[in-house]
Design a protein around this motif. Sequence first.
Motif, PDB file in Angstrom:
ATOM      1  N   HIS A   1     -53.592   1.181 -22.774  1.00  0.00           N
ATOM      2  CA  HIS A   1     -54.943   0.708 -22.480  1.00  0.00           C
ATOM      3  C   HIS A   1     -55.626   0.412 -23.805  1.00  0.00           C
ATOM      4  CE1 HIS A   1     -53.694   3.822 -19.536  1.00  0.00           C
ATOM      5  NE2 HIS A   1     -54.022   2.879 -18.672  1.00  0.00           N
TER       6      HIS A   1
ATOM      7  N   SER B   1     -59.169  -0.602 -26.070  1.00  0.00           N
ATOM      8  CA  SER B   1     -60.608  -0.784 -26.206  1.00  0.00           C
ATOM      9  C   SER B   1     -60.814  -2.152 -26.861  1.00  0.00           C
ATOM     10  CB  SER B   1     -61.209   0.313 -27.084  1.00  0.00           C
ATOM     11  OG  SER B   1     -60.749   0.177 -28.412  1.00  0.00           O
TER      12      SER B   1
ATOM     13  N   TYR C   1     -65.706  -8.649 -26.684  1.00  0.00           N
ATOM     14  CA  TYR C   1     -66.513  -7.945 -25.683  1.00  0.00           C
ATOM     15  C   TYR C   1     -66.903  -8.865 -24.533  1.00  0.00           C
ATOM     16  CZ  TYR C   1     -67.258  -3.459 -28.041  1.00  0.00           C
ATOM     17  OH  TYR C   1     -67.089  -2.227 -28.600  1.00  0.00           O
TER      18      TYR C   1
ATOM     19  N   LYS D   1     -65.518  -8.355 -20.608  1.00  0.00           N
ATOM     20  CA  LYS D   1     -66.450  -8.194 -19.472  1.00  0.00           C
ATOM     21  C   LYS D   1     -66.227  -9.281 -18.421  1.00  0.00           C
ATOM     22  CE  LYS D   1     -69.168  -4.703 -20.292  1.00  0.00           C
ATOM     23  NZ  LYS D   1     -69.132  -3.555 -19.406  1.00  0.00           N
TER      24      LYS D   1
ATOM     25  N   ALA E   1     -62.987  -8.698 -16.566  1.00  0.00           N
ATOM     26  CA  ALA E   1     -63.129  -7.541 -15.668  1.00  0.00           C
ATOM     27  C   ALA E   1     -63.919  -7.940 -14.423  1.00  0.00           C
ATOM     28  CB  ALA E   1     -63.798  -6.381 -16.387  1.00  0.00           C
TER      29      ALA E   1
ATOM     30  N   GLU F   1     -61.568  -2.383 -16.011  1.00  0.00           N
ATOM     31  CA  GLU F   1     -62.359  -1.668 -16.998  1.00  0.00           C
ATOM     32  C   GLU F   1     -62.273  -0.191 -16.659  1.00  0.00           C
ATOM     33  OE1 GLU F   1     -66.400  -2.956 -18.760  1.00  0.00           O
ATOM     34  OE2 GLU F   1     -66.863  -1.542 -17.141  1.00  0.00           O
ATOM     35  N   LEU F   2     -61.808   0.600 -17.602  1.00  0.00           N
ATOM     36  CA  LEU F   2     -61.589   2.018 -17.372  1.00  0.00           C
ATOM     37  C   LEU F   2     -62.438   2.835 -18.328  1.00  0.00           C
ATOM     38  CD1 LEU F   2     -57.710   1.704 -17.556  1.00  0.00           C
ATOM     39  CD2 LEU F   2     -59.054   1.758 -15.449  1.00  0.00           C
ATOM     40  N   GLU F   3     -62.935   3.946 -17.861  1.00  0.00           N
ATOM     41  CA  GLU F   3     -63.615   4.884 -18.746  1.00  0.00           C
ATOM     42  C   GLU F   3     -62.746   6.136 -18.776  1.00  0.00           C
ATOM     43  OE1 GLU F   3     -68.061   6.560 -19.486  1.00  0.00           O
ATOM     44  OE2 GLU F   3     -67.790   4.669 -18.436  1.00  0.00           O
TER      45      GLU F   3
ATOM     46  N   GLN G   1     -66.106   5.816 -23.548  1.00  0.00           N
ATOM     47  CA  GLN G   1     -65.194   4.886 -24.211  1.00  0.00           C
ATOM     48  C   GLN G   1     -64.507   4.015 -23.174  1.00  0.00           C
ATOM     49  OE1 GLN G   1     -61.784   6.560 -26.221  1.00  0.00           O
ATOM     50  NE2 GLN G   1     -61.977   5.057 -27.847  1.00  0.00           N
ATOM     51  N   LYS G   2     -64.862   2.735 -23.148  1.00  0.00           N
ATOM     52  CA  LYS G   2     -64.262   1.812 -22.192  1.00  0.00           C
ATOM     53  C   LYS G   2     -62.952   1.278 -22.752  1.00  0.00           C
ATOM     54  CE  LYS G   2     -68.518   0.340 -19.958  1.00  0.00           C
ATOM     55  NZ  LYS G   2     -68.559   1.431 -19.075  1.00  0.00           N
ATOM     56  N   ARG G   3     -61.964   1.245 -21.882  1.00  0.00           N
ATOM     57  CA  ARG G   3     -60.657   0.677 -22.213  1.00  0.00           C
ATOM     58  C   ARG G   3     -60.300  -0.295 -21.097  1.00  0.00           C
ATOM     59  NH1 ARG G   3     -58.008   2.574 -26.382  1.00  0.00           N
ATOM     60  NH2 ARG G   3     -58.792   4.436 -27.379  1.00  0.00           N
ATOM     61  N   TYR G   4     -59.368  -1.163 -21.387  1.00  0.00           N
ATOM     62  CA  TYR G   4     -59.000  -2.206 -20.434  1.00  0.00           C
ATOM     63  C   TYR G   4     -57.491  -2.269 -20.289  1.00  0.00           C
ATOM     64  CZ  TYR G   4     -63.812  -3.605 -21.161  1.00  0.00           C
ATOM     65  OH  TYR G   4     -65.188  -3.611 -21.225  1.00  0.00           O
TER      66      TYR G   4
END
Length: 150
Positions: free
Chosen positions: A38, A40, A61, A65, A68, A75-77, A82-85
Amino acid sequence: MAYTSAALKAELNERGWRMTPQREIILETFQNLPKGEHLSAEDLREVLRGEGEQVSLSTIYRNLKLMARMGILRELELAEGQKRYEINQPSPHHHHHLICVRCNKTIEFKNDSVLKVGAKTAKKSGYHLLDCQLTIHAVCPTCQRSLMPV
């Protein structure tokens, strides 16, 4: 559905946007990530720099977005704040996450019933399901051992 560059381009055109070289390289980067990895926005910038691509952090960024919202990326927290993708994979590759709140170790697991309930609920309410994810926050066995008194 799995997203290809052509599918992304078609969907962007349908919404009045265009496929940019930055969007294409971001999609390709996520498609080529090893399973379970994953990124960021900052991680993605470093990966792109390592490949000789100069993409600004603000562009990264914005595109993360956008992708997502389109359902292409998840989009994962995974760690607090801390957002990860990751690429949003269709069934049977759809998965969920179990995260240690102390060390942030993340385990991916499958559970089709979560996806089925999400899809059924969305359909019943007239929604179009883009993603359904379950994130479980827990303490891993290693961190549990370190919490025990000696």
